[in-house]
Enzyme design. Structure first.
Site, PDB file in Angstrom:
ATOM      1  N   HIS A  19      -7.172  -0.709   5.302  1.00 59.20           N
ATOM      2  CA  HIS A  19      -7.424  -1.897   6.516  1.00 59.20           C
ATOM      3  C   HIS A  19      -8.989  -1.886   6.686  1.00 59.20           C
ATOM      4  CE1 HIS A  19      -3.528  -1.183   5.781  1.00 59.20           C
ATOM      5  NE2 HIS A  19      -2.639  -0.474   7.065  1.00 59.20           N
ATOM      6  N   LYS A  47       0.912  -1.228  -0.233  1.00 57.53           N
ATOM      7  CA  LYS A  47      -0.180   0.234   0.067  1.00 57.53           C
ATOM      8  C   LYS A  47       0.447   0.519   0.117  1.00 57.53           C
ATOM      9  CE  LYS A  47      -2.021   1.849   3.966  1.00 57.53           C
ATOM     10  NZ  LYS A  47      -1.310   3.032   4.533  1.00 57.53           N
ATOM     11  N   GLU A  88      -5.995   4.759  17.296  1.00 59.20           N
ATOM     12  CA  GLU A  88      -4.674   4.749  17.469  1.00 59.20           C
ATOM     13  C   GLU A  88      -3.923   6.221  18.663  1.00 59.20           C
ATOM     14  OE1 GLU A  88      -1.505   3.247  14.035  1.00 59.20           O
ATOM     15  OE2 GLU A  88      -3.273   4.452  13.541  1.00 59.20           O
ATOM     16  N   HIS A  98      -1.146  -5.405   5.306  1.00 59.35           N
ATOM     17  CA  HIS A  98      -0.808  -5.917   6.332  1.00 59.35           C
ATOM     18  C   HIS A  98      -1.732  -6.146   7.204  1.00 59.35           C
ATOM     19  CE1 HIS A  98      -0.147  -2.091   8.794  1.00 59.35           C
ATOM     20  NE2 HIS A  98      -0.656  -2.853   9.678  1.00 59.35           N
ATOM     21  N   LYS A 133      -5.758   9.019  15.304  1.00 65.33           N
ATOM     22  CA  LYS A 133      -4.148   9.352  15.759  1.00 65.33           C
ATOM     23  C   LYS A 133      -4.751   9.653  16.909  1.00 65.33           C
ATOM     24  CE  LYS A 133      -1.523   7.745  11.634  1.00 65.33           C
ATOM     25  NZ  LYS A 133      -1.053   6.441  11.620  1.00 65.33           N
TER      26      LYS A 133
END
Ligand code: BG6
Length: 505
Positions: A253, A161, A229, A191, A349
């Site tokens: 994702h 990506k 996150e 991932h 985030k």
């Protein structure tokens, strides 16, 4: 994701473009080392690193080994020389410019020589561990040099990506790749699909008789998918300014998590059967309106006891940046299974903690028997798939509190991975690389899936680009995100689960 017992892949060469890069050192080499540990590296392997700097093969191997040492040291481990020998056998560095044809003619000669001396059967796996601007160049030059012809052994190409940054660029990247390669030669890595907890969603749904019959709009009220996150943009300000939370996380994702939960059961675990079901699911998602999405940007605040700056004060970020560091949305999947069951997604985030989960809320039981119980004590049942960090599954339901009165309390049954399975050390790329080596594309994205995902978020990207966000920054670092995200669910009479680590036994 082999469904049969594991065996080492066939002999082959692995060529890594970006041999000195972060991805190679932090993830690819440690993953190969961990594969050696479990006996899953090809018995005959040549590892070729290509990058622009000048260095000898010995220097490259030495630097890579040193870095591996620091990765393993985090787990209080030292390099096992026997395992390292299996990875580093025939480690060759080729210094070359990715743009120049001579790099590829040298690579061709080197591959022919190693193939001959090591008996690799013509098999080559190319890995583009480089910035995405090089993807079309490398794929094109490999094709022009005749290196992708798979008439003798397999020729596969791994792409990381981002697969484009909007629909048009995704289409053009796919067109470039498909000019010289067949779709089955391309392995697009997301991932998240390397995470055990994500792969386990298929086992949970399809290996148990219990869940699938209730996995539909008759029994499920809605689904919440959270990827929170606590880190900020760290040193990636430049990348993030051109990307933002939506592009960075959602069409890849989070949509992959949606696909795992929402796709119809495939007729087999063959890659094409699973990919077809995922593609069908993407086609059933209704076009997004701007009222279905919320964006946010973090202000200064306290994250886990530490004072952190606002996004606009991060290195390489414009002081008046309008880039979002948080995105939430409501998806509607219009098919027989999911009509009327919203999927709410959020990611950001600098939220209060790192926590990713899929929470499935079941429909409320009729109140009749519990007319006298306060409504806030009557929680509905939840199935919570914990992706990370406290990997596991929770089932929340109501139980009677001991005592003479019929009082209810929400309790939970917990499965923690660590209580049942001893996890072999892993960086999350082991299964993905192994699958490329054995030619199993189940966990990789097909071109149409990538384009469908970008197509879905395209109106939002355009809408956001055309309107300045009014209240940025709109959430404090260390909070659970902007208030507007609560309103998104409140409009439907629902609310987000608290973002927290569940822990415990
Ligand atoms: C990457 C994003 O793809 O995924 C990052 O570019 C993000 O911004 C990361 O931090 C999250 O992955 P993980 O595995 O740490 O949850």
């Amino acid at each position: 994701m082999s469904m049969i017992s594991h065996k080492p892949p066939p002999p082959c060469a692995i060529v890594i473009f970006g041999a000195n890069g972060d991805l190679t050192k932090r993830l690819i080499i440690p993953a190969l080392y961990n594969l050696a540990r479990t006996g899953l590296l090809p018995g005959r392997l040549a590892l070729i690193g290509v990058d622009h700097n000048k260095k000898t093969s010995e220097e490259w191997a030495g630097q890579i080994k040193d870095f591996l040492g620091t990765v393993l040291a985090k787990n209080n481990e030292e390099i096992d020389n026997g395992l390292w020998e299996q990875v580093s056998r025939s480690m060759t560095f080729l210094s070359g410019d990715f743009e120049k044809p001579e790099t590829y003619s040298q690579l061709k000669d080197l591959l022919a020589e190693l193939d001959q001396s090591q008996g690799l059967g013509g098999n080559v796996l190319f890995y583009m561990a480089v910035a995405d601007r090089f993807f079309p160049t490398i794929a094109g030059k490999l094709g022009e040099a005749g290196l992708m012809k798979d008439d003798k052994g397999f020729r596969r190409l791994i792409v990381e990506k981002p697969f484009g940054h909007d629909l048009a660029s995704a289409k053009s990247l796919n067109a470039c790749l498909l000019k010289y390669l067949k779709e089955e030669q391309i392995y697009r890595i997301d991932h998240f699909l390397g995470k055990e907890t994500v792969q386990n969603i298929m086992a949970l749904r399809f290996a148990n008789g219990l869940f699938e019959p209730i996995w539909n709009r008759d029994r499920i009220d809605h689904v919440q998918i959270t990827v929170a996150e606590s880190i900020g943009v760290e040193t990636r300000g430049k990348f993030y300014e051109a990307t933002g939370a939506l592009r960075d996380m959602i069409p890849n994702h989070l949509f992959q998590l949606v696909a795992m939960v929402a796709m119809e059961p495939p007729v087999s675990f063959q890659a094409e059967d699973i990919r077809a079901k995922k593609a069908e699911m993407f086609r059933a998602i209704q076009p997004l309106a701007l009222t279905d999405v919320v964006r946010g940007q973090y202000d200064a605040g306290m994250v886990q006891g530490e004072q952190v700056p606002a996004y606009r004060r991060e290195p390489n970020v414009a002081p008046d940046s309008n880039i979002e560091t948080y995105a939430a949305m409501r998806l509607k999947i219009d098919n027989w299974r999911w009509a009327g069951v919203p999927f709410y997604l959020r990611t950001g985030k600098r939220l209060n903690i790192r926590s990713s989960e899929i929470a499935i809320r079941f429909k409320q039981a009729p109140y009749a028997l519990f007319r006298d119980t306060p409504v806030d004590e009557l929680d509905a049942d939840w199935l919570i798939l914990r992706i990370q960090p406290d990997e596991g599954i929770r089932l929340r339901f109501n139980a009677k509190r001991p005592g003479p009165a019929m009082m209810l309390e929400s309790v939970s049954m917990r499965f923690n991975y660590k209580d049942y399975f001893q996890q072999a050390p892993a960086v999350g790329y082991e299964t993905l690389i192994y699958d490329c080596l054995i030619g199993d594309a189940t966990l990789f994205q097909r071109a149409d899936q990538v384009e469908a995902a970008w197509g879905l978020v395209e109106p939002v990207l355009q809408g956001w680009q055309n309107t300045n966000p009014r209240h940025f920054p709109n959430y404090a670092a260390g909070s659970e995100g902007p208030i507007a995200a609560n309103d998104l669910l409140a409009k439907d009479g629902r609310s987000w689960r608290a973002i927290r680590i569940l822990g415990g036994k």
